[in-house]
Design an enzyme around this catalytic site. Structure first.
Site, PDB file in Angstrom:
ATOM      1  CB  CYS A 115      -2.330   4.000  -3.693  1.00  0.00           C
ATOM      2  SG  CYS A 115      -3.673   3.007  -4.378  1.00  0.00           S
ATOM      3  CG  HIS A 160      -1.977  -0.993   1.260  1.00  0.00           C
ATOM      4  ND1 HIS A 160      -3.001  -0.980   0.344  1.00  0.00           N
ATOM      5  CD2 HIS A 160      -2.222  -2.048   2.095  1.00  0.00           C
ATOM      6  CE1 HIS A 160      -3.831  -1.984   0.602  1.00  0.00           C
ATOM      7  NE2 HIS A 160      -3.381  -2.650   1.641  1.00  0.00           N
TER       8      HIS A 160
END
Length: 303
Positions: free
Chosen positions: A186, A144
């Site tokens: 991301c 992430h």
């Protein structure tokens, strides 16, 4: 990785067992748990043969005993305190990357579910090794992320704080050699709606033995998405970026330089991938990778 490169790049709409998700906090992406599917694109993928003159002066020297080390940090499970979801599909990414980079001659090592401290430890230790007989170094981060940050299992660390160990003033045996970072994560919470489109010679100073090299030179950062945006990952086939990267490397690493390869990855992600959802907010979303290069020469993996 699938035997057919076409099946790696284009996920069929009938694959109900897998879904797309983004590598970001669930509290900013209510659709993470939604069932999304890839839209098949039936375009031609004929390879275009290109000719490009190679000038040794402007190419990295790859005539070393080893290609180099490739470290893959594959973070799938996270502490509940981080609020981050399980990254289903990342093991597929790690496996595909392992096979691709190993076939290119890299010495590949995979580290699963690393804390921030562990990531720092792994990369600092790697930077202290002797890379004198290696042509380059590669690091792949699967996790992430947020803008300029990457998640360990217990929190976030700045990407620059991981790469800094390989600067020219800290890792002397990689001085003037390419240091490659590939980052699947991301970089924000924006969604890309997409838009419908119509169909010289070296001088004396350079040759001086006393020349200085910028400590930030010879790095390349290949991000799965541009700053501020989500990055898509399919729970069955892996992330869009890694699917395209592995497919392109497998086909072209012997003939194209790294920037040509990554330009084709950009094309593939932009043209062959699109989300589909019953929720109009997340329907038909697109993604474009981002390359930041401080390379000073062309990098061909084959001599």
């Amino acid at each position: 990785m699938a035997d057919s490169q076409d099946s790696v790049v284009e996920q069929g709409a009938g694959d109900s067992a897998s879904s797309d998700a983004v590598d970001a906090k669930p509290d900013r992406s209510s659709f993470v748990s939604s069932i999304l599917s890839m839209k098949r694109k039936n375009g031609s993928r004929k390879s275009v043969k290109t000719t490009r003159e190679r000038v040794p002066t402007y190419q990295y020297n790859m005539n070393f005993e080893k290609m180099g080390k490739c470290i893959i940090i594959n973070n799938k499970n996270f502490s509940p305190l981080t609020g981050m979801s399980v990254r289903n599909g990342t093991d597929r990414d790690a496996d595909s990357l392992f096979k691709s980079f190993r076939s290119m001659g890299f010495d590949v090592v995979v580290y699963n579910d690393c804390s921030c401290a562990k990531m720092q430890e792994v990369l600092k230790k790697a930077s202290e090794e002797d890379h004198g007989n290696a042509a380059c170094f590669a690091c792949i981060l699967l996790s992430h992320g947020e803008e300029n940050m990457i998640y360990g299992t217990d929190g976030m660390v700045a990407i620059k704080d991981l790469a800094i160990h390989f600067r020219g003033d800290r890792c002397k045996t990689l001085l003037e050699k390419p240091k490659l970072f590939f980052i699947q994560a991301c970089r924000g919470t924006e969604l890309d709606d997409g838009i419908q489109a119509d169909s010289g010679p070296m001088n004396d100073t350079d040759a001086s033995p006393q020349r200085k090299i910028p400590v930030e030179a010879d790095f390349l950062f290949a991000y799965s998405t541009v700053p501020g945006y989500y990055s898509w990952r399919n729970s069955g086939s892996g992330s869009w970026f890694v699917q395209a990267l592995c497919s392109t490397l497998n086909e072209h690493w012997k003939s194209l330089d790294i920037l040509q390869i990554l330009t084709r990855v950009n094309y593939m992600v932009a043209r062959h991938f699109e989300s589909q959802s019953d929720d109009p907010r997340f329907h038909e979303k697109k993604q474009i990778p981002c390359v930041v290069s401080m390379l000073t020469k062309e990098l061909y993996f084959s001599t």
